[in-house]
Structure formats: structure tokens, C-alpha cells
Motif scaffolding. Structure first.
Motif, PDB file in Angstrom:
ATOM      1  N   TYR A  39      -6.189   1.910   2.129  1.00  0.00           N
ATOM      2  CA  TYR A  39      -5.691   0.977   2.614  1.00  0.00           C
ATOM      3  C   TYR A  39      -5.859   0.364   3.918  1.00  0.00           C
ATOM      4  O   TYR A  39      -6.829   1.160   4.833  1.00  0.00           O
ATOM      5  CB  TYR A  39      -4.116   1.394   3.112  1.00  0.00           C
ATOM      6  CG  TYR A  39      -3.316   1.667   1.795  1.00  0.00           C
ATOM      7  CD1 TYR A  39      -2.440   2.810   1.754  1.00  0.00           C
ATOM      8  CD2 TYR A  39      -3.212   0.418   0.761  1.00  0.00           C
ATOM      9  CE1 TYR A  39      -1.659   3.049   0.562  1.00  0.00           C
ATOM     10  CE2 TYR A  39      -2.377   0.912  -0.419  1.00  0.00           C
ATOM     11  CZ  TYR A  39      -1.634   2.006  -0.386  1.00  0.00           C
ATOM     12  OH  TYR A  39      -0.862   2.202  -1.352  1.00  0.00           O
ATOM     13  N   ILE A  58      -6.986  -2.358   0.974  1.00  0.00           N
ATOM     14  CA  ILE A  58      -5.810  -3.173   0.588  1.00  0.00           C
ATOM     15  C   ILE A  58      -4.714  -3.456   1.678  1.00  0.00           C
ATOM     16  O   ILE A  58      -4.639  -2.302   2.445  1.00  0.00           O
ATOM     17  CB  ILE A  58      -5.151  -2.505  -0.595  1.00  0.00           C
ATOM     18  CG1 ILE A  58      -6.132  -2.430  -1.871  1.00  0.00           C
ATOM     19  CG2 ILE A  58      -3.996  -3.259  -0.978  1.00  0.00           C
ATOM     20  CD1 ILE A  58      -5.547  -1.737  -2.848  1.00  0.00           C
ATOM     21  N   ASP A  59      -4.651  -4.576   2.050  1.00  0.00           N
ATOM     22  CA  ASP A  59      -3.672  -4.646   3.219  1.00  0.00           C
ATOM     23  C   ASP A  59      -2.100  -4.570   2.833  1.00  0.00           C
ATOM     24  O   ASP A  59      -1.447  -5.315   2.317  1.00  0.00           O
ATOM     25  CB  ASP A  59      -3.854  -5.991   3.545  1.00  0.00           C
ATOM     26  CG  ASP A  59      -3.155  -6.211   5.248  1.00  0.00           C
ATOM     27  OD1 ASP A  59      -3.489  -7.319   5.816  1.00  0.00           O
ATOM     28  OD2 ASP A  59      -2.171  -5.289   5.479  1.00  0.00           O
ATOM     29  N   SER A  60      -2.000  -3.345   2.747  1.00  0.00           N
ATOM     30  CA  SER A  60      -0.705  -2.612   2.102  1.00  0.00           C
ATOM     31  C   SER A  60       0.714  -3.143   3.059  1.00  0.00           C
ATOM     32  O   SER A  60       1.615  -3.478   2.453  1.00  0.00           O
ATOM     33  CB  SER A  60      -0.651  -1.271   1.921  1.00  0.00           C
ATOM     34  OG  SER A  60      -0.688  -0.503   3.029  1.00  0.00           O
TER      35      SER A  60
END
Lengths: 524, 213
Positions: A39, A58-60
Motif C-alpha cells: 500500500y 496501491i493507494d488504498s
């Protein structure tokens, strides 16, 4: 060059602890390019791991805000996710590994183009598939354990068929920062009058379970160490507001004489590699120190899981005051004679060690809960034997010698009662399964018995590892043919029978006077 | 001077004041004093937040006063929402903001803001929201929709806003993401690799909900 992707979608602590698994994998698999998927807010932690070719993020947080917020159309989340992953999706991987064993990775790795998938992933029929027994262990046993018997590092290295290499460096250290840190730390040592002064870092950050070192204990510890010319305390802060407040209140006690280092994650390796010791709760600083091979003392509330695994460190399971314990450990490590108020402690102090099986911890000082110790060591011995390792006869011999015979008998009798219940249920399941196969009857009884066995995996008894494996093996069944499924379940039930017999054999070895080992059928 | 239905008049102290449909967007006597009063009125918000959305550009005087206040506290950012593109053009041509911390955003429809990445990124930082009453009243229906906006969750409605990577994931599917993944899970067999990726995507949101609970 082989292209391998490891997904690490959990905490920063887990990322640092995975660094040795990843680098050992590289040692065992040369001509490999390793990439990580994490993340976005873990990018800094991932950047510390050595020998990584690419880090994908991943830009959670953004995705979660978009998907959970009524004002945002779902397309925004799709755009972020799609764009974050486009290179990962476009790559033909040789191997993808769900190293953090999390749900998101389980779906994700099934959606990638890969020759080989290692780790829990979602199969065509929507159920979880594990790729080998160690993966099954990680997925079905670890989550249910109240205390870890086999370390996460050992489980993962076994899962990857890649022995741990303890000789390699696994985290990056910025040369410039390290050089500056070295100069500064030498100045700190000399400020006490000797280059041999031990610099002890104390991390002020909360542990992962929100535990913390209280100010009274900090004051006491600082007082003892600062009064000695052999030690110098350095406070390690991550820059959070609450830590600044702690620093202020400590400086008020010590006339602003304390040294505080406020460091971002990326700078911690340079600091840790210059410390002589670190005292910390279970946090990122601790994990980094362990990976940098700094002598480390972990403070964790009794009953909680420690994060230290690597040999040569200590874990204090706290029930009361622990400053004397820390001082005791420093005295032992550095052969100093710092004053302690008492050698008695209500805490339990463990040393982290390694044997032929893997990492383990050994109680070296403090409160002994014999049942707890027996549970830990016997469960570890049994769980390793379930995974194909030989039984640890040396352990059993030691237990026989050191534990009073009567006490051991009591423990074994209690455990046998637990196993007897499982065996009864197991035999009931096998009987009703036979009836189901032959006549189609007793299906309900069979399902009920099976359900009892599977839910018993959370009982935290000695046998729960075997029950967890049963659960995992059954979950792995992917056939759509009913008869096939029944046959597979039957096979796994017989394997459970054999696994439980193995435990009975271990008990047999522990018992002092030779007894004829009863067959499980007779006991039922 | 009149441009596209906007008349520019001079206040008593020589400052330009736009007039739209007979409504003066600022005071004709002393727009700067009025702007100072505007900033003072919102002092509590400006003390708590360094990121502000201002509804209504007017001719910027109130925005500059707000910026002055925020500047006293350190870093700041102001986003001005103005649906009247002609007013924005006139403003940029006449007296554009010199402060790089102020940005003007102008779309006709509320939904276009919520599709804009810069706007949504700014919104995620939980800014304070204040309004210029005159502008707000002229564009009441727009601002009402803006403030009560609820996104249409049907992916099919946003094909033009989808990035190529997102299109590759979702294909021709319509409906909300949660509806799509529910449908995938109800299938006996998962056939398309992209389905797993969509399931991963909703799992991220579910994990976040669990953490916040």
C-alpha cells in the motif's frame, strides 16, 4: 531473469520482518528480480528492503474513501486502482507470492499473469486455495493460534522452499546517514568519558497493541543508566505529537540533558546499526533494530505475541514493573553491575534462540507458568512433526528430566482427555461418512461431527494444529464431483487420525515409566 | 462594461464589482472592508482549518482576505468553486489571483467536480467550506446540488471518465462496483482474470470499513 512479485499488504512491521525471507529467497534463487506490491503508505518501509527491483503501490486510502463515500462515483476508485496496477497487470510474472497472507492479495494474485502462484489465493470456484502444506499452516493454523509456535519467518521460508540465511544484510542503510550517525554516536559515547560507553536507545512509539512504556518506568530506567558511566540513553522518537510530549516531560525531569533522535522510518536503519541496545515495545523501530542485528529488548504485555524472532535478543512479558529486568539483561549482556532493586520479578523473560527447526523462545528468568511452557514447547514440537519434521526427541528428553514426573503426568492426562474428545468426534465422523457413502444416510451427523472438529481448531489445545490442517485441507478441495469430495474428506479424516496418534506417541515418549502405547481405536 | 451578461461597475473606491442580473456581488461602497468583515465572520473556521473551499468567486476580494488570515498561521490552500465560467474568464483577464495557494475551479454541473481528481483529492483532506452569500444566492440551485451531491454509482454512466486501465478492468460492465462484484461472487466459476482484480478492489474498501469499525 526470473520475475517474482511479493505482495505485502499488511503492516510496516510485517514488511521489515519479511525482508530476511525475501533476501534469503534471492540467495537461494539467483538470477531473479524481486518486486514488491504494497500500500502507498508502506512505500517508505518497502524502500528499506534490500535488492528490490520495483516497488508498486496501491493507494488504498484513496480507494477506500472513494468506494465508501456516497459523493464519489465508483469510477474514481476504478481509475486509481487500474492506474496503480497497470504495470503489475501487464507483466508476465514467473512467480507471484502472497507473502502477507491477506484477503486482498488472495484475490489480486489470482488476477495476475503468472506461471506460478505461491500462497493463499482464490480459485475458480471462489474458495481459498493454498499451494502447499506450509501455506495451509499459515492460513489455517496461525490465524487461530493464541501464541505463535512456529515463527512467521520460518513458516514463510518453508512455504517458499527457501532456507533462511542469517548471514546476509537485509535492510538498506544510507551511507551518508550512517556515517553521520556513527560520528554523532561516538561523540555521545565520549561525552560519558569513554569510547566504550554503551548507547541504549529507548523507542517512545507505542506498540502495535497500543501498549507503551509509562513515564515512571522511563524516568527510572534513564536514572539508572545515566548514573553510570558505562551507559548513555538516547530517546528514539518517530516525531508524533504524543512522543514530543513524552520527551518534554522527561527533559523536565532531567534538566534538558537527554538526547532525543527524531527519525523518519527511512533513517532508522542508520540509527539502529549504531546503537548498542534498543529497548522498545512491539513497533516498527523494534522490527528494524532486529533486522539490523542490534541487541534488542522487547516489552510486551503478558499474553500478547512478541514480534522478535531472531536469536540473541530478549522479550519481557510484563505483568508489573520491568526496569529491573531491563537492567538485569543489560548487566548480563555487557557484564556490567548496574544496581537493581530486586532480582525477583513478576514478569517472564524469554531469550530468542534458534535450533535445527527454527526460531524459538526460551524462558530464562522470572515467573514460570509450567503449563504455558509445556504448551509452547510441546505444541512447537508437535506442529513441526505435523509438517514433516522429525520429532524433537532432545526436547522430550529435557522435559522428562527437568519437569517433575507427577506434574508432567497431570499435564499429559489433561491433554489426553482433550484428544479423547476429538478422537470420539473423529470416529463418529468416519462412521457416519461410511454410512453416507453406502446408504446416503447420516449425512447430517457427518456434517455436524466434521463441523465440531473444524471449529475445535480454535480451541488452542495441543491438537489444534492437526485440526487446523484438517480445516485447511478440506477448504482446498476444489473438485465439483460429490463422490470425489467425500473420498478426499475421508482421506483427510484418516490423516487426522494419524496426526492425533502422533501426539499420543509424543506423550508416550514423555511418560517416565514405559507403558504400552494404546491404539487410538481402543481408547475410543 | 458588460461581458456575457456580466456588468462590471466601479465601486466608490475604484474597485471593479461584477453585477449579474442586477445583483452586485460585492459592496459598491467599500468591497475590501466588506471582504475583511467576511473573513472575520469565518474566523473560527479559518483558525481550525488551513484548507478552505469558498463557494462563489465574486471578484475575489473576500478570497484574498481569507488568504491573508490563513497566511498568518502558515501553509494553506484555497479552492474557489464558481460555476459561471464567464465570470471566471472576466476575473482572470482583469485581476487574477497572484497567490499560488488559491485555485479557481469552474464546471457547470456539480457531478463534474466530483469526477475531478484535484477536487476529490482536496475534499479528502476535509477542508472547511464557506460561502459568498451573493454568489451563492445567484447560483442557488447549482450550489444546493453541489452541497447535497450523491454520486450515481453506475459505472456505465461514467465511461468517458474511465481511464484506459480502469476500462480494461471493468470491460462493458454497468452497475455499481459492489453490484458487479456481488454478481461475480454469485457465479459458479470465475472465468475472467479481471474479475479477481475487481474483487480485490472491493475487498480494500471492506477492509477499511472493518478497521474503522
Amino acid at each position: 531473469m526470473k520475475k517474482v512479485l511479493f505482495t505485502l499488504l499488511k503492516s510496516d512491521i510485517e514488511i521489515i520482518k519479511s525482508a530476511r525471507v525475501i533476501n534469503s529467497y534471492l540467495q537461494n534463487n539467483p538470477h531473479t528480480e524481486v518486486s514488491l506490491l504494497c500500500y502507498q503508505n508502506s512505500h517508505e518501509a518497502c524502500s528499506l528492503v534490500k535488492n528490490i527491483t520495483n516497488i508498486y503501490t496501491i493507494d488504498s486510502e484513496k480507494i477506500a474513501t472513494y468506494l465508501n463515500g456516497e459523493i464519489y462515483p465508483d469510477v474514481l476508485a476504478c481509475n486509481v486502482f487500474g492506474d496503480n496496477l497497470k504495470d503489475v497487470v501487464a507483466t508476465q510474472w514467473d512467480t507471484v507470492v502472497n507473502l502477507s497472507n491477506d484477503n486482498v492479495s488472495a484475490y489480486l494474485i489470482s488476477g495476475l499473469h503468472a506461471e506460478e502462484v505461491i500462497g493463499s489465493h482464490i480459485g475458480n470456484f471462489g474458495s481459498v486455495i493454498t499451494t502447499n502444506e506450509w501455506n495451509t499452516y499459515l492460513n489455517s493454523i496461525c490465524a487461530k493460534e493464541s501464541f505463535r509456535t512456529i515463527s512467521a519467518t520460518d513458516i514463510k521460508s518453508n512455504m517458499l522452499l527457501s532456507p533462511i540465511d542469517n548471514s546476509i544484510e537485509v535492510l538498506k542503510i544510507d551511507n551518508e546517514l550512517a556515517s553521520t550517525a556513527s560520528v554523532n554516536f561516538n561523540k555521545i559515547r565520549l561525552s560519558k568519558g569513554s569510547g566504550k560507553t554503551k548507547v541504549v536507545g529507548v523507542s517512545l512509539s507505542d506498540g502495535r497493541g497500543k501498549e507503551y512504556i509509562d513515564t515512571t518506568s522511563l524516568v527510572e530506567l534513564i536514572d539508572v543508566l545515566e548514573s553510570s558511566n558505562e551507559y548513555k540513553i538516547v530517546l528514539i522518537s518517530s516525531g508524533e505529537e504524543y512522543e514530543k510530549e513524552i520527551v518534554n516531560s522527561l527533559n523536565a525531569e532531567f534538566n534538558n540533558s537527554l538526547i532525543t533522535i527524531s527519525a523518519q522510518k527511512s533513517a532508522l536503519t542508520a540509527i539502529m546499526s549504531n546503537l548498542d541496545a534498543l529497548v522498545s515495545c512491539s513497533n516498527f523501530a523494534l522490527a528494524t533494530a532486529e533486522a539490523c542485528e542490534t541487541f534488542t529488548i522487547e516489552l510486551v504485555n503478558a499474553g500478547n505475541q512478541e514480534i522478535l524472532e531472531k536469536e540473541g535478543n530478549f522479550v519481557i512479558h510484563t505483568r508489573g514493573g520491568f526496569v529491573d529486568d531491563i537492567v538485569y539483561l543489560l548487566n548480563t549482556k555487557y557484564e556490567t553491575v548496574l544496581p537493581v532493586h530486586s532480582t525477583q520479578t513478576e514478569n517472564s523473560i524469554y531469550e530468542t534462540l534458534r535450533d535445527d527447526f527454527g526460531y524459538f523462545k526460551s524462558l530464562v528468568h522470572g515467573e514460570v507458568n509450567l503449563d504455558q511452557e509445556l504448551n509452547y514447547h510441546l505444541k512447537r514440537c508437535y506442529n513441526y512433526s505435523l509438517m514433516g519434521y522429525p520429532v524433537n526427541h532432545e526436547l522430550l528428553r529435557n522435559l522428562k528430566e527437568k519437569v517433575p514426573a507427577e506434574r508432567l503426568m497431570d499435564y499429559i492426562e489433561t491433554s489426553k482427555e482433550e484428544i479423547t474428545l476429538y478422537v470420539k468426534t473423529l470416529l463418529g465422523a468416519l462412521r457416519s461418512l461410511k454410512s453416507t457413502k453406502e446408504t446416503g444416510q447420516n449425512t447430517d451427523k457427518f456434517i455436524k461431527s466434521l463441523d465440531v472438529l473444524i471449529t475445535s481448531a480454535s480451541d488452542n489445545t495441543l491438537a489444534s494444529g492437526a485440526l487446523g490442517l484438517l480445516d485447511g485441507r478440506i477448504e482446498n478441495i476444489s473438485s465439483t464431483d460429490v463422490q470425489d469430495n467425500i473420498n478426499q474428506i475421508e482421506k483427510y479424516l484418516f490423516e487426522l487420525k494419524s496426526d492425533l496418534q502422533q501426539l499420543t506417541n509424543i506423550f508416550g515418549e514423555l511418560v517416565s515409566t514405559p507403558k504400552r502405547n494404546k491404539n487410538i481405536n481402543q481408547e475410543a | 462594461m458588460e461581458t456575457n451578461g456580466i456588468e462590471l461597475q466601479s465601486s466608490r473606491n475604484g474597485l471593479s464589482i461584477p453585477v449579474i442580473n442586477g445583483v452586485y456581488l460585492h459592496s459598491m461602497y467599500n468591497p475590501q472592508k466588506e471582504a475583511q468583515a467576511f473573513a472575520e465572520k469565518h474566523e473560527a473556521t479559518l483558525k481550525k482549518k488551513n484548507k478552505i473551499i469558498i463557494l462563489g468567486l465574486g471578484f475575489g476580494y473576500h478570497v484574498e482576505e481569507v488568504a491573508k488570515e490563513l497566511n498568518k498561521q502558515g501553509e494553506y490552500k484555497i479552492l474557489v468553486i464558481e460555476p459561471n465560467a464567464d465570470l471566471v474568464k472576466l476575473f482572470q483577464a482583469t485581476r487574477p489571483f497572484l497567490d499560488s495557494n488559491i485555485e479557481v475551479m469552474s464546471f457547470n454541473e456539480a457531478k463534474d467536480y466530483y469526477l475531478n481528481e484535484d477536487f476529490t483529492n482536496f475534499l479528502r483532506q476535509k477542508p472547511g467550506i464557506i460561502k459568498l452569500d451573493t454568489s451563492f444566492n445567484i447560483n442557488r440551485s447549482f450550489f444546493k446540488e453541489f452541497l447535497t451531491f450523491k454520486a450515481n454509482s453506475n459505472l456505465g454512466e461514467y465511461q468517458s471518465a474511465m481511464s484506459p486501465a480502469a476500462k480494461a478492468l471493468t470491460g462493458e460492465r454497468t452497475g455499481s462496483l459492489f453490484d458487479i462484484t456481488r454478481e461475480i461472487k454469485s457465479q459458479r466459476v470465475v472465468v475472467d482474470k479481471n474479475d479477481y482484480l475487481l474483487l480485490a478492489l472491493t475487498e480494500i474498501a471492506n477492509n477499511s470499513k472493518e478497521v474503522s469499525q
